[in-house]
Motif scaffolding. Sequence first.
Motif, mmCIF file in Angstrom:
data_model
loop_
_atom_site.group_PDB
_atom_site.id
_atom_site.type_symbol
_atom_site.label_atom_id
_atom_site.label_comp_id
_atom_site.label_asym_id
_atom_site.label_seq_id
_atom_site.Cartn_x
_atom_site.Cartn_y
_atom_site.Cartn_z
ATOM 1 N N ALA A 268 0.851 -1.198 0.000
ATOM 2 C CA ALA A 268 0.000 0.000 0.000
ATOM 3 C C ALA A 268 0.886 1.248 0.000
ATOM 4 O O ALA A 268 1.902 1.300 0.691
ATOM 5 C CB ALA A 268 -0.908 -0.014 1.227
ATOM 6 N N GLY A 269 0.505 2.222 -0.820
ATOM 7 C CA GLY A 269 1.210 3.502 -0.853
ATOM 8 C C GLY A 269 2.499 3.487 -1.663
ATOM 9 O O GLY A 269 3.231 4.487 -1.690
ATOM 10 N N SER A 270 2.808 2.384 -2.328
ATOM 11 C CA SER A 270 4.074 2.286 -3.072
ATOM 12 C C SER A 270 3.937 2.844 -4.492
ATOM 13 O O SER A 270 2.836 3.088 -4.985
ATOM 14 C CB SER A 270 4.526 0.832 -3.141
ATOM 15 O OG SER A 270 3.570 0.056 -3.851
ATOM 16 N N VAL A 271 5.107 3.036 -5.129
ATOM 17 C CA VAL A 271 5.139 3.304 -6.568
ATOM 18 C C VAL A 271 5.529 1.983 -7.216
ATOM 19 O O VAL A 271 6.555 1.394 -6.887
ATOM 20 C CB VAL A 271 6.154 4.408 -6.917
ATOM 21 C CG1 VAL A 271 6.188 4.617 -8.426
ATOM 22 C CG2 VAL A 271 5.800 5.712 -6.203
ATOM 23 N N LEU A 272 4.685 1.526 -8.132
ATOM 24 C CA LEU A 272 4.770 0.163 -8.648
ATOM 25 C C LEU A 272 5.151 0.155 -10.126
ATOM 26 O O LEU A 272 4.600 0.919 -10.918
ATOM 27 C CB LEU A 272 3.371 -0.462 -8.478
ATOM 28 C CG LEU A 272 3.108 -1.836 -9.036
ATOM 29 C CD1 LEU A 272 3.891 -2.880 -8.249
ATOM 30 C CD2 LEU A 272 1.615 -2.147 -8.968
ATOM 31 N N GLY A 273 6.064 -0.728 -10.507
ATOM 32 C CA GLY A 273 6.385 -0.927 -11.916
ATOM 33 C C GLY A 273 5.352 -1.840 -12.562
ATOM 34 O O GLY A 273 5.031 -2.888 -12.000
#
Length: 216
Positions: free
Chosen positions: A22-27
């Motif tokens: 949660a709250g991450s920047v995802l590739g």
Amino acid sequence: MTADREAQKRLAAERALTYVEAGSVLGVGTGSTVAYFIDALGARRGLIEAAVSSSEQSTARLQRHGIRVRDLNSVGRLSLYVDGADECDTHKRLIKGGGGALTREKIIAAASKTFVCMIDAAKRVDALGKFPLPIEVIPMARGHVAREIARRGGNPVWRDGFVTDNGNIILDVHGWRIDDPVALEADLDQITGVVCVGLFAKRPADIVLIGDSVME
Ligand code: 5RP
């Protein structure tokens, strides 16, 4: 594509969601399996802060779901990259690029701590190479690269009419049984005019999801 294979892709995509922080920047990768993943992500509104996308196609789908897309240069190293593949061997080495997004996919995979790959069981192989190997090439180098590949025993076929998001062309190489993917990737990377080879062997997947099971 059978209904069963589509069901496995959907299950793998739902399972991949459990790795997302949660709250991450995802590739985010590209393809029909990734489309299921993006739709599952979209249904969890607000789960991630933003995505780094590997193609214009995925960017459009992410944005349709209201997911912000950021440039890789503005976010630094990613904790997680989620993508599909065309073939996967027992060492989690992959052939990718069936959708033509291999270069940006390889860049994001390289910039990510963990690469979760989603496939259906038909893509599991003992040796890579039944699926034609995509190679992104600078347009003016097409003939030169094709000759270099033929010299190595491959049969390159120009994906006529297809232009990558980077403005380049794709050669799909048929007829190679790839016994040493790391060595072949390194060798092909040296050919002048090659932008990217669709072998993900030097940087394989870390976790492979086949339907709803995890490949150890
Ligand atoms: C795109 C890719 C895709 O991951 C690969 O082609 C698999 O696609 P799909 O999920 O549609 O079977 O490498 O460049």
